[in-house]
Enzyme design. Sequence first.
Site, PDB file in Angstrom:
ATOM      1  N   GLU A 172       6.015  -5.524   4.409  1.00 16.74           N
ATOM      2  CA  GLU A 172       6.675  -5.530   3.104  1.00 16.74           C
ATOM      3  C   GLU A 172       7.569  -6.753   2.948  1.00 16.74           C
ATOM      4  O   GLU A 172       8.794  -6.666   2.990  1.00 16.74           O
ATOM      5  CB  GLU A 172       7.403  -4.201   2.898  1.00 16.74           C
ATOM      6  CG  GLU A 172       6.394  -3.057   2.898  1.00 16.74           C
ATOM      7  CD  GLU A 172       7.006  -1.664   2.933  1.00 16.74           C
ATOM      8  OE1 GLU A 172       8.168  -1.517   2.520  1.00 16.74           O
ATOM      9  OE2 GLU A 172       6.314  -0.747   3.393  1.00 16.74           O
TER      10      GLU A 172
ATOM     11  N   HIS B  46       4.046  13.888   3.037  1.00 19.02           N
ATOM     12  CA  HIS B  46       4.517  14.035   4.412  1.00 19.02           C
ATOM     13  C   HIS B  46       5.246  12.772   4.816  1.00 19.02           C
ATOM     14  O   HIS B  46       4.616  11.824   5.302  1.00 19.02           O
ATOM     15  CB  HIS B  46       3.338  14.242   5.370  1.00 19.02           C
ATOM     16  CG  HIS B  46       2.695  15.589   5.269  1.00 19.02           C
ATOM     17  ND1 HIS B  46       1.405  15.825   5.719  1.00 19.02           N
ATOM     18  CD2 HIS B  46       3.159  16.775   4.796  1.00 19.02           C
ATOM     19  CE1 HIS B  46       1.109  17.118   5.523  1.00 19.02           C
ATOM     20  NE2 HIS B  46       2.151  17.709   4.948  1.00 19.02           N
ATOM     21  N   GLU B  47       6.545  12.716   4.622  1.00 19.36           N
ATOM     22  CA  GLU B  47       7.324  11.595   5.154  1.00 19.36           C
ATOM     23  C   GLU B  47       7.683  11.942   6.593  1.00 19.36           C
ATOM     24  O   GLU B  47       8.264  13.002   6.847  1.00 19.36           O
ATOM     25  CB  GLU B  47       8.587  11.368   4.319  1.00 19.36           C
ATOM     26  CG  GLU B  47       9.527  10.301   4.868  1.00 19.36           C
ATOM     27  CD  GLU B  47       8.849   8.942   5.040  1.00 19.36           C
ATOM     28  OE1 GLU B  47       8.434   8.355   4.037  1.00 19.36           O
ATOM     29  OE2 GLU B  47       8.723   8.478   6.208  1.00 19.36           O
TER      30      GLU B  47
ATOM     31  N   GLU C  74       8.230  -0.202  -5.679  1.00 24.61           N
ATOM     32  CA  GLU C  74       9.537   0.337  -5.277  1.00 24.61           C
ATOM     33  C   GLU C  74      10.564  -0.765  -5.044  1.00 24.61           C
ATOM     34  O   GLU C  74      11.752  -0.564  -5.270  1.00 24.61           O
ATOM     35  CB  GLU C  74       9.400   1.214  -4.030  1.00 24.61           C
ATOM     36  CG  GLU C  74       8.908   0.454  -2.805  1.00 24.61           C
ATOM     37  CD  GLU C  74       8.629   1.357  -1.603  1.00 24.61           C
ATOM     38  OE1 GLU C  74       8.485   2.572  -1.787  1.00 24.61           O
ATOM     39  OE2 GLU C  74       8.548   0.822  -0.485  1.00 24.61           O
TER      40      GLU C  74
HETATM   41  C1  NOJ Z   1       8.616   4.748   1.289  1.00 26.49           C
HETATM   42  C2  NOJ Z   1       7.440   4.875   0.386  1.00 26.49           C
HETATM   43  O1  NOJ Z   1       6.823   3.621   0.175  1.00 26.49           O
HETATM   44  C3  NOJ Z   1       7.905   5.466  -0.919  1.00 26.49           C
HETATM   45  O2  NOJ Z   1       6.834   5.512  -1.829  1.00 26.49           O
HETATM   46  C4  NOJ Z   1       8.497   6.831  -0.664  1.00 26.49           C
HETATM   47  O3  NOJ Z   1       9.041   7.314  -1.866  1.00 26.49           O
HETATM   48  C5  NOJ Z   1       9.596   6.781   0.383  1.00 26.49           C
HETATM   49  N1  NOJ Z   1       9.159   6.064   1.531  1.00 26.49           N
HETATM   50  C6  NOJ Z   1      10.013   8.176   0.810  1.00 26.49           C
HETATM   51  O4  NOJ Z   1       8.980   8.800   1.500  1.00 26.49           O
HETATM   52 CA    CA Z   2       7.264   1.417   1.537  1.00 31.47          CA
END
Ligand code: NOJ
Ligand code: CA
Length: 692
Positions: free
Chosen positions: A177, A380-381, A484
Site C-alpha cells: 500500500e 473476517h478481520e 480507503e
Molecule cells: C483494512 C481494509 O483494507 C479495510 O477495507 C477494512 O475496512 C479494514 N482493514 C478493517 O478490516
Molecule cells: Ca488495506
Amino acid sequence: MLARFIFSGAALISLFAAQSLAAERIIVSPDGDIVLTVSDDGGRAAYKVDFRDSQVVAPSRLGLLFKDTHGFDRGLEIAGSETTSADETWEQPWGERRFVRDHHNELAVEFVSTDGPQRRMTVRFRVFDDGVGFRYEVDKQKLFGKSVSITDELTQFAVGTGVTAWWIPSGEFNRYEYIYEQSPAGDVQDAHTPITFKNEDGVHLSIHEAALVDYSGMSLQRQRPGTFKASLSLRSDGVRVKTSAPFVTPWRTIQISPDAKGLLNSDLILNLNEPNKLGDVSWVETDKYVGIWWAMHIRDRTWGRDGIHGATTEETKRYIDFAAEHGFIGVLVEGWNIGWDGDWFNNGALFSFTESYPDFDLKEVTGYALSKGVRLIGHHETSGDITNYESQLEDALDLYKANGVRMVKTGYVADAGQIERIDKNGIKRYEWHDGQTMVDHHLRVVKEAAKRNISINTHEPVKDTGLRRTYPNWITREGARGQEFNAWGSPPNPPEHTTILPFTRMLAGPMDFTPGIFDLEPNKRPPVREDMQRSDPRNRPQTTLAKQLALYVVLYSPIQMAADLPDNYEKRMDAFQFIKDVPTDWEESAALNGEVGDFVTLVRKARGGEDWYLGAVTDEDTRTLEISLEFLDADKSYVATIYCDGPDAHWKSNPYDIKIYEREVSAGETLRLPLAASGGAAIRFTPKATAQ
Ligand code: NOJ
Ligand code: CA
C-alpha cells in the site's frame, strides 16, 4: 513450423560474450517478435530476451541455492531440451473476457552438473506474443533429503538503466500500500511486482510471477543499477521456501508490449495458471455491493462500541433496504463480531468469528436480507493473527453458510513481517504477508470457503498471481492503495494513482479498490461527536465525480463496491445511475489508449449482453481524448449515455461539475472526450433497438 524458430547446439561466438564454448537454445514467440535465448555460458544457467531485434533483458542468471546441499549455481551445462507449442482457447467462468487464447511456444531446457555431486533441473520457458514465462522444475534426486530448503533464488532481470520504472517498495511496513514511484530503473532498490518499465523505443515490460503456490512471493532487489535479482520473502524459520522434491516454482513472468496499452490486453498471467480445480463454480457471484464500511473510514461510525457502533441490526437493515431498492446483491458489514473494541489493530487474538455484539442479530439481519433478495457479505478481520483465525475458520465459514452468506472479505491488518502465528511448540512466530506461510494460509482459506460455496475477497493479501483461474472463488483482493487512503491516507492517493494502477497492480488481477465516492470532501464536515474527530480535510479523493464513475470500468473487479454512504447517493441519483447500470462481468475488454501515469481508456462489453461500457481517466492534467468507436458493432447504432467532466470541472476546485447526456453514435465515429484535471468519463453504449 516451430523448427524454423528453434536453434540449438554450440555457438562459437556466444551471445553472452564469453570466451568458452557455450551451448544455447533459442525459442521465439508465435508472431516472431520475441526471441528468448538460454545459455550455459561459463557453467551458469542464463537467459536473455530480445523484442523486435532489440535486447530488452540482457543476459541474466538463473539458479537456486539450498540450505543443506549443493545448489544450481555454477558447474552446469545444458544436457538437452524439448520444444512444444500450444494454441488453445479456454473459457473463464467470469472475467475481463469470456474466452482466453493461450498461444505459445515452449522450450524445456535440462541443466545438469559438470562438477560436484550429480544434480539436474529443468527450466521451462513459454514464449507468447505478449511476453515470456519460465519456471524451475526440480525432480526427486540423490541430492535431496526428505525436505528441501531453498535459501535463495538466483533469477535475474537485467532491464538496464536507461528505462523508466513504475514501482512500489518491498519490505516496508505497509505491504503493497504505497504511492507509486516513477524513476529510472537504476534508482530502484527493492520493489514489489508487478513492476513496469518503459524503454526509449516505447517498449513496455512488466515483471511479475504467476501461480504462486507453496513458495514464497518474489520481490526484486537491486544487484547493480538496472539489474534486479529475485528476492524471495523469508519464512520465520530463516529459509525462503521449504518444500520437497519433486517441486516446481511459480512462473517468473515478463510481459512485453510495443506500447503501454498492450500490457492491459495481455492474458499471460492467467495462461500460466492451472485450469479450474473447483468444478462447477456457477455459485460464484459477480456483481455490486454496498456496505457499512466508508462510514468507519470517515469516522461517522466505529467498528467497535467505543464510539458509535456501525454494525447494528438497525443500521444494517437500512443498508439492506438501500441495496434492495437499487439492485445491489450484497451488504458488507464490518465490526459485527466480538473483538473490535479498543486497539483492534493489535488485538488479533481477541477476535471471535462466530459471536456477535449484542446490538447485532446475525440471524435477523441475514433473514431480513434474504427476504429482500440481498445477502450479507461476511467479514473476517484477523489483524494478522492467523492461528486465532485458523482455529475458528471452519466454524466461522459454517456459520456464514448457514446464514446464506456467499462472499467473505478477509483482512490481515498488520505491519509487513508481523503476521503472528503460534507454532507447534507453542512459540510465537512472525511471518511476512508474502511469505510461504501466508501463501499456504490463503489457499487453505480459499479451499475451505469453496467447500461451502463461499467466495473470498482478501485485504492486506499476498499479491495476485492469477490463481483465480484455478480457484475461481478467490474473487478479488486489495493489495495496493485503495479508496480507503482517501479517507485518512495523509497523503491521499494522488491524481495519477489510478492512471498507474492499470499498468502495474492490475496486471496481477482484479482489485477491490472500492470506487464510487460522491461526497468528495468527507473530512470537511464537522465531527459527528466530539470524541470522533475527523481526519485532515486534505484527505479526500483527489478526483472529479465523473472520474469516480470511470473507475468502475478502468479498475477491473468482478465484485465492485458502491463505497459511499446511501445518503450521498440519494442526493445524486443522476450520476448514481451509472453505478447501477455498469456490470462487473465481461464478454470482452480492451484498452484503447494510455500512457502509464498519464491517462488510460478501457472499453468492456457486458457478459451475455450487447451493451458496451467505456471508462477513461486522466492524471492532474486536463486532456482531450479522441476515441474511435470501431469496437462497436458496425451494423448497429447506439445510444451513448455519457457521464463526463463539465467545462468547469477540476478535482480540487470544482469536482462535482459533471455533464450527463445522451447521444446517438455508431462504429464509424470518433468521440472527443474532454477530461478535467484528475477527471474522467464513463459511458454506456446501448444498441438503439433495445435502448430503454
Ligand atoms: C483494512 C481494509 O483494507 C479495510 O477495507 C477494512 O475496512 C479494514 N482493514 C478493517 O478490516
Ligand atoms: Ca488495506
